[in-house]
Design a protein around this motif. Structure first.
Motif, mmCIF file in Angstrom:
data_model
loop_
_atom_site.group_PDB
_atom_site.id
_atom_site.type_symbol
_atom_site.label_atom_id
_atom_site.label_comp_id
_atom_site.label_asym_id
_atom_site.label_seq_id
_atom_site.Cartn_x
_atom_site.Cartn_y
_atom_site.Cartn_z
ATOM 1 N N ILE A 135 0.843 -1.196 0.000
ATOM 2 C CA ILE A 135 0.000 0.000 0.000
ATOM 3 C C ILE A 135 0.877 1.244 0.000
ATOM 4 N N GLY A 136 1.930 1.245 0.795
ATOM 5 C CA GLY A 136 2.858 2.367 0.815
ATOM 6 C C GLY A 136 3.530 2.595 -0.524
ATOM 7 N N GLN A 137 3.797 1.539 -1.248
ATOM 8 C CA GLN A 137 4.472 1.638 -2.548
ATOM 9 C C GLN A 137 3.531 2.002 -3.689
ATOM 10 N N PHE A 138 2.361 1.397 -3.723
ATOM 11 C CA PHE A 138 1.527 1.441 -4.918
ATOM 12 C C PHE A 138 0.193 2.162 -4.747
ATOM 13 N N ARG A 139 -0.007 2.808 -3.642
ATOM 14 C CA ARG A 139 -1.281 3.479 -3.391
ATOM 15 C C ARG A 139 -1.513 4.597 -4.398
ATOM 16 N N ALA A 140 -2.696 4.616 -4.985
ATOM 17 C CA ALA A 140 -3.090 5.657 -5.929
ATOM 18 C C ALA A 140 -4.326 6.338 -5.357
ATOM 19 N N PHE A 141 -4.173 7.591 -4.952
ATOM 20 C CA PHE A 141 -5.258 8.282 -4.265
ATOM 21 C C PHE A 141 -6.494 8.468 -5.136
ATOM 22 N N ASP A 142 -6.334 8.508 -6.442
ATOM 23 C CA ASP A 142 -7.509 8.696 -7.298
ATOM 24 C C ASP A 142 -8.411 7.465 -7.337
ATOM 25 N N GLN A 143 -7.965 6.359 -6.773
ATOM 26 C CA GLN A 143 -8.780 5.148 -6.737
ATOM 27 C C GLN A 143 -9.570 5.030 -5.436
ATOM 28 N N GLU A 144 -9.407 5.987 -4.547
ATOM 29 C CA GLU A 144 -10.083 5.923 -3.260
ATOM 30 C C GLU A 144 -11.395 6.697 -3.294
ATOM 31 N N GLU A 145 -12.278 6.310 -2.413
ATOM 32 C CA GLU A 145 -13.537 7.019 -2.268
ATOM 33 C C GLU A 145 -13.251 8.435 -1.772
ATOM 34 N N VAL A 146 -14.149 9.340 -2.033
ATOM 35 C CA VAL A 146 -13.973 10.739 -1.658
ATOM 36 C C VAL A 146 -13.918 10.922 -0.146
ATOM 37 N N ASN A 147 -14.499 10.042 0.630
ATOM 38 C CA ASN A 147 -14.554 10.238 2.069
ATOM 39 C C ASN A 147 -13.242 9.935 2.797
ATOM 40 N N TYR A 148 -12.197 9.551 2.104
ATOM 41 C CA TYR A 148 -10.907 9.364 2.749
ATOM 42 C C TYR A 148 -10.304 10.739 3.020
ATOM 43 N N PRO A 149 -9.800 10.976 4.225
ATOM 44 C CA PRO A 149 -9.251 12.297 4.566
ATOM 45 C C PRO A 149 -8.171 12.779 3.593
ATOM 46 N N GLU A 150 -7.304 11.886 3.152
ATOM 47 C CA GLU A 150 -6.249 12.274 2.219
ATOM 48 C C GLU A 150 -6.832 12.752 0.891
ATOM 49 N N LYS A 151 -7.862 12.081 0.434
ATOM 50 C CA LYS A 151 -8.519 12.444 -0.822
ATOM 51 C C LYS A 151 -9.208 13.803 -0.687
ATOM 52 N N ILE A 152 -9.837 14.036 0.444
ATOM 53 C CA ILE A 152 -10.514 15.315 0.674
ATOM 54 C C ILE A 152 -9.495 16.453 0.665
ATOM 55 N N ARG A 153 -8.371 16.281 1.358
ATOM 56 C CA ARG A 153 -7.331 17.311 1.376
ATOM 57 C C ARG A 153 -6.800 17.593 -0.023
ATOM 58 N N LYS A 154 -6.591 16.537 -0.793
ATOM 59 C CA LYS A 154 -6.081 16.705 -2.153
ATOM 60 C C LYS A 154 -7.096 17.457 -3.018
ATOM 61 N N LEU A 155 -8.362 17.118 -2.899
ATOM 62 C CA LEU A 155 -9.402 17.803 -3.669
ATOM 63 C C LEU A 155 -9.518 19.257 -3.241
#
Length: 70
Positions: free
Chosen positions: A45-65
């Motif tokens: 997960i640390g190596q290959f995580r792609a934030f655009d594949q996560e649901e919007v409700n993930y805190p990291e995704k919200i910050r990026k948006l």
């Protein structure tokens, strides 16, 4: 003699991380399902995580948006 270590190719690792990000199952459930140690999956997960594949409700995704909107 020691147990033989399982080897996984990069594509399998990427697909597994994508599966984690797209599913509502826990990491423990996925590890059990795929017979992968939790520590191994966390490394992937640390190596290959792609934030655009996560649901919007993930805190990291919200910050990026939010940053994108500013």
């Amino acid at each position: 003699m020691g147990e033989q270590r399982q080897r996984y190719n990069e594509e399998f690792k990427r697909q597994t991380v994508k599966y984690v990000q797209e599913k509502t199952k826990t990491i423990s459930d996925i590890c059990e399902e795929l017979n992968i140690p939790k520590s191994t999956l966390h490394q992937w997960i640390g190596q290959f995580r792609a934030f655009d594949q996560e649901e919007v409700n993930y805190p990291e995704k919200i910050r990026k948006l939010e940053q994108t909107l500013k």
